[in-house]
Design an enzyme around this catalytic site. Sequence first.
Site, mmCIF file in Angstrom:
data_model
loop_
_atom_site.group_PDB
_atom_site.id
_atom_site.type_symbol
_atom_site.label_atom_id
_atom_site.label_comp_id
_atom_site.label_asym_id
_atom_site.label_seq_id
_atom_site.Cartn_x
_atom_site.Cartn_y
_atom_site.Cartn_z
ATOM 1 N N GLU A 103 1.610 -4.620 -5.263
ATOM 2 C CA GLU A 103 0.454 -5.497 -5.112
ATOM 3 C C GLU A 103 -0.644 -5.080 -6.082
ATOM 4 O OE1 GLU A 103 -2.809 -6.505 -1.624
ATOM 5 O OE2 GLU A 103 -0.714 -6.168 -1.065
ATOM 6 N N CYS A 138 0.861 -1.187 0.000
ATOM 7 C CA CYS A 138 0.000 0.000 0.000
ATOM 8 C C CYS A 138 0.894 1.233 0.000
ATOM 9 C CB CYS A 138 -0.924 -0.012 1.222
ATOM 10 S SG CYS A 138 -2.033 1.402 1.329
#
Length: 566
Positions: free
Chosen positions: A448, A414
């Site tokens: 991700e 993140c």
Amino acid sequence: KQTNEDVVQKATTPNTNSNTNLKNPPPPKGLAAVNIPKNNPQPPSSTENKKPETTTKHASHAHVSAPPQQKQQPPLKRMDQHPFARSSNVEVMWQGVPKFAQVVDRTSQPPFRYYVHYRDFNRRMDEWITVDRIVSVPSVANAKLKAIEKQKQAKKLALERQSSTHSYVDQSDGTEALIDGADGNSKESEAQRTTRRQKQKRALAEISVDGSSDDPTVSTGVVVQRQKVSDGNQSGMVITVAAEEMDEHEGLDEESLREHEEVTKVKNVSRVELGKYQMNSWYFSPLPKEFLARAGGVIDVLYVCEFSLNFFIRKEELLRFHKKQGKSLMRHPPGNEIYRNGKLSMFEVDGAEEKIYCQNLCYIAKLFLDHKTLYFDVDPFLFYVLCEVDERGFHPVGYFSKEKYSDVGYNLACILTFPSHQRKGYGRFLIDFSYELSKAEEKVGSPEKPMSDLGQQAYKPYWTSTIVDFLRNHSSKVKSLSIMEISVQTSIMAEDIIFTLNQLGILKLINNVYFIAASSELLEKLAKQHPVKNPRVDASKLHWSPYLTEVKKDKFSIFSKKRSVG
């Protein structure tokens, strides 16, 4: 003797005591007498007598008991009365410009306030508005939207009719030419060129290659183009691989996406005050229910301590917390400082050791990130907090998180730059820092996936500038470079390199083998369009040691990579 006059007078004078009255004979037994006027020889029925009286009474009653406000109003006027129904379309004044919006929620009691979602805007722009900002009520807004939709349909039909008169044919040399269906002129119409440009602009990383190079293998864009080649014993088809698009909702089915939007459709925090900056929140954040209950479910301003990341509902609570902590309050994030260069500093915080700090960081980050699910289980993650340094302490400007060990090779989970510090290059700095950690680990990595729209806007320029700069610096030193060699040197995963080369239009497929076809002139042109921007990470000032893993079992180690043909 009775004269004739006496007889006539007696005959014409009614005798009330006599039953021999010819004009008014006595009624039959059982019936009441009816007094019939002389000017109406036919006796009216009882219904005819009562009808005018009944009508008069009814009209008088309706006039007295039906006030004007109880009359039913037309549907359009009822639609335009406050409070507007949910899902109604309205036109709202937004930063001095009228914008169409949809009512998502509303208050039940006056003064009415509406939570609206602006058409063609991301959900981060949703907000509560007052009635005075509404410039068109639902009926007017619906009429305007229908008119706009008709104009769009008319333009679409005109473009389709114009493009239907053109078609592609294969020439003898194997290339494709556009011919005009009307007169056979082999030239491309302006409408068709516009359509192609619109398709190319769908990619966030736009590449404007005009095909001016003499190299026949250079693509004229990201659109698929085919050419026949033959060199001695080998002949085949050169294919420019079509550019792919990333979907931020990849892996989410429609039901899960609807459920997510339903739960998070209304923001529970309007603004966030972090340090000397106050920022509008973008999305819903699952703050503790007990904390939200104190504010009635919706917080106008969330006050955050920029050093400990504790948050409060009132400013007085934050000041009282600082006064209570006094000199014992650490003016930097907990953890280890692993990088310092000028006014920028980076701290590594272990989620297993500093749970409260990392959980608070996730709560605050969710106010600016749509699809984020990590709030409580922070133990398997490391958090890297970027700070600006001054005489008052270390002020956080952004962060990224990373798994301690990833089975799929993710080097970033993140990433966020606070809105108050965007447009300063800090997002690119955080991405570059994650790849420097991968280089120190001697691994290749990738963020991700799926990535958000803002994540794509940050990563695509970084990949493009890094790969183009690498090709430009090494093209004169070696005759050929493989995708795997680029991956080893930059620590960018091969899949991301292929995606970037597709976007640039310089990746060719010949006989099912990938080739990078780019002249030095084209690389120089791309380097000017996509420069490597500051601030950059100085690897010599990074003081960090990675988690130790077995190289043989780690498939993302650069020592396990083999050179591919290309």
